[in-house]
Write a protein that holds these residues in place. Sequence first.
Motif, PDB file in Angstrom:
ATOM      1  N   MET A   1      50.181  65.903  -1.933  1.00 45.67           N
ATOM      2  CA  MET A   1      49.698  64.556  -1.679  1.00 45.67           C
ATOM      3  C   MET A   1      49.278  64.449  -0.223  1.00 45.67           C
ATOM      4  O   MET A   1      50.031  64.800   0.685  1.00 45.67           O
ATOM      5  CB  MET A   1      50.790  63.529  -1.999  1.00 45.67           C
ATOM      6  CG  MET A   1      50.410  62.111  -1.630  1.00 45.67           C
ATOM      7  SD  MET A   1      51.551  60.899  -2.322  1.00 45.67           S
ATOM      8  CE  MET A   1      51.087  60.990  -4.059  1.00 45.67           C
ATOM      9  N   SER A   2      48.050  63.957   0.035  1.00 41.63           N
ATOM     10  CA  SER A   2      47.522  63.866   1.381  1.00 41.63           C
ATOM     11  C   SER A   2      47.735  62.473   1.950  1.00 41.63           C
ATOM     12  O   SER A   2      47.966  61.498   1.221  1.00 41.63           O
ATOM     13  CB  SER A   2      46.024  64.190   1.381  1.00 41.63           C
ATOM     14  OG  SER A   2      45.293  63.165   0.710  1.00 41.63           O
ATOM     15  N   GLU A   5      45.768  59.513   0.588  1.00 37.90           N
ATOM     16  CA  GLU A   5      46.164  58.886  -0.675  1.00 37.90           C
ATOM     17  C   GLU A   5      47.238  57.823  -0.499  1.00 37.90           C
ATOM     18  O   GLU A   5      47.617  57.158  -1.456  1.00 37.90           O
ATOM     19  CB  GLU A   5      46.680  59.955  -1.637  1.00 37.90           C
ATOM     20  CG  GLU A   5      45.669  61.026  -1.993  1.00 37.90           C
ATOM     21  CD  GLU A   5      46.292  62.106  -2.862  1.00 37.90           C
ATOM     22  OE1 GLU A   5      46.412  61.876  -4.082  1.00 37.90           O
ATOM     23  OE2 GLU A   5      46.664  63.173  -2.320  1.00 37.90           O
ATOM     24  N   LEU A   6      47.753  57.667   0.712  1.00 39.44           N
ATOM     25  CA  LEU A   6      48.865  56.763   0.964  1.00 39.44           C
ATOM     26  C   LEU A   6      48.378  55.454   1.580  1.00 39.44           C
ATOM     27  O   LEU A   6      47.288  55.375   2.143  1.00 39.44           O
ATOM     28  CB  LEU A   6      49.874  57.426   1.910  1.00 39.44           C
ATOM     29  CG  LEU A   6      50.359  58.817   1.523  1.00 39.44           C
ATOM     30  CD1 LEU A   6      51.302  59.355   2.577  1.00 39.44           C
ATOM     31  CD2 LEU A   6      51.029  58.795   0.164  1.00 39.44           C
ATOM     32  N   GLN A   7      49.219  54.421   1.482  1.00 35.05           N
ATOM     33  CA  GLN A   7      48.973  53.157   2.148  1.00 35.05           C
ATOM     34  C   GLN A   7      49.987  52.989   3.275  1.00 35.05           C
ATOM     35  O   GLN A   7      51.172  53.287   3.102  1.00 35.05           O
ATOM     36  CB  GLN A   7      49.112  51.982   1.183  1.00 35.05           C
ATOM     37  CG  GLN A   7      48.034  51.885   0.126  1.00 35.05           C
ATOM     38  CD  GLN A   7      48.270  50.686  -0.777  1.00 35.05           C
ATOM     39  OE1 GLN A   7      49.066  50.741  -1.713  1.00 35.05           O
ATOM     40  NE2 GLN A   7      47.589  49.591  -0.485  1.00 35.05           N
ATOM     41  N   GLY A  21      53.088  55.521  -4.094  1.00 29.74           N
ATOM     42  CA  GLY A  21      52.558  55.246  -5.429  1.00 29.74           C
ATOM     43  C   GLY A  21      53.214  54.001  -5.963  1.00 29.74           C
ATOM     44  O   GLY A  21      53.626  53.124  -5.203  1.00 29.74           O
ATOM     45  N   ARG A  28      57.428  60.901  -8.572  1.00 33.46           N
ATOM     46  CA  ARG A  28      57.148  60.044  -7.427  1.00 33.46           C
ATOM     47  C   ARG A  28      58.309  60.071  -6.432  1.00 33.46           C
ATOM     48  O   ARG A  28      58.107  60.114  -5.218  1.00 33.46           O
ATOM     49  CB  ARG A  28      56.914  58.612  -7.906  1.00 33.46           C
ATOM     50  CG  ARG A  28      56.473  57.655  -6.834  1.00 33.46           C
ATOM     51  CD  ARG A  28      55.134  58.026  -6.236  1.00 33.46           C
ATOM     52  NE  ARG A  28      54.075  57.939  -7.216  1.00 33.46           N
ATOM     53  CZ  ARG A  28      53.207  58.921  -7.460  1.00 33.46           C
ATOM     54  NH1 ARG A  28      53.272  60.054  -6.782  1.00 33.46           N
ATOM     55  NH2 ARG A  28      52.250  58.772  -8.356  1.00 33.46           N
ATOM     56  N   ASP A  31      58.112  63.118  -4.300  1.00 34.88           N
ATOM     57  CA  ASP A  31      57.111  62.964  -3.242  1.00 34.88           C
ATOM     58  C   ASP A  31      57.690  62.172  -2.073  1.00 34.88           C
ATOM     59  O   ASP A  31      57.513  62.536  -0.909  1.00 34.88           O
ATOM     60  CB  ASP A  31      55.867  62.239  -3.779  1.00 34.88           C
ATOM     61  CG  ASP A  31      55.033  63.098  -4.704  1.00 34.88           C
ATOM     62  OD1 ASP A  31      55.119  64.339  -4.614  1.00 34.88           O
ATOM     63  OD2 ASP A  31      54.281  62.528  -5.523  1.00 34.88           O
TER      64      ASP A  31
END
Length: 222
Positions: A1-2, A5-7, A21, A28, A31
């Motif tokens: 996961m980069s 892709e995150l908030q 996510g 999840r 991660d």
Amino acid sequence: MSAAELQFLSLGDSAITVVVGDGISRERSADVTRLTRAVTNAKIDGVLDVVPSYASFAVYYDPRRLGHEMITNGLRETIALAGERSASVAAADTQGKTIRIPTRYDGEDLADVAVKTGLSRDRIVELHSSPEYRVYVIGFVPGFAYLGELDEALVLARRATPRKRVPAGSVAIAEAQTGIYPFATPGGWHLIGTTQVSMFDVAAPDPALLRVGDTVIFEPID
């Protein structure tokens, strides 16, 4: 996961929530655990604490030393480096310890749970003690671990009226999760058992017995 892709959401003026996510799942949670440990191990100057949740984690920092843009850039860089690591190393980062909890299934709600689920006591014990539960979150009170996932046949809403006092060591269920009360506190979960295992020891170097990513196995005893 980069990192792309995150908030990264502001949480007041001294914390950021990193959203990985949504929903609750082992994938999840793994991660979240991996990225939480990557940020913790990076020892970013000014970061005070990193707290994981189901599908996100919060990073608390000293606003006198770090601004929002600085901490966000630091987190993005750390997460990008974590993403470049090999799959085997990443898997090792999410592997916690396994804790076995001797449990006496003598909770005062056990009979009520049997009525509501239509299951026998023995079947409840079997279904509750069979899974290997993952620690998803530590919260509510210090040392209280939210464990999942509970067998679907045992899923019940919380009690309509919470108790004013639940004894320490009570093993309980609610929704799709199970947990162990580390202290005598109010609580609205269904009590199905007890354990003598101490979940939180203020005198220990690491007071909480469980951490996010650990595995818990309940072992029935007489």
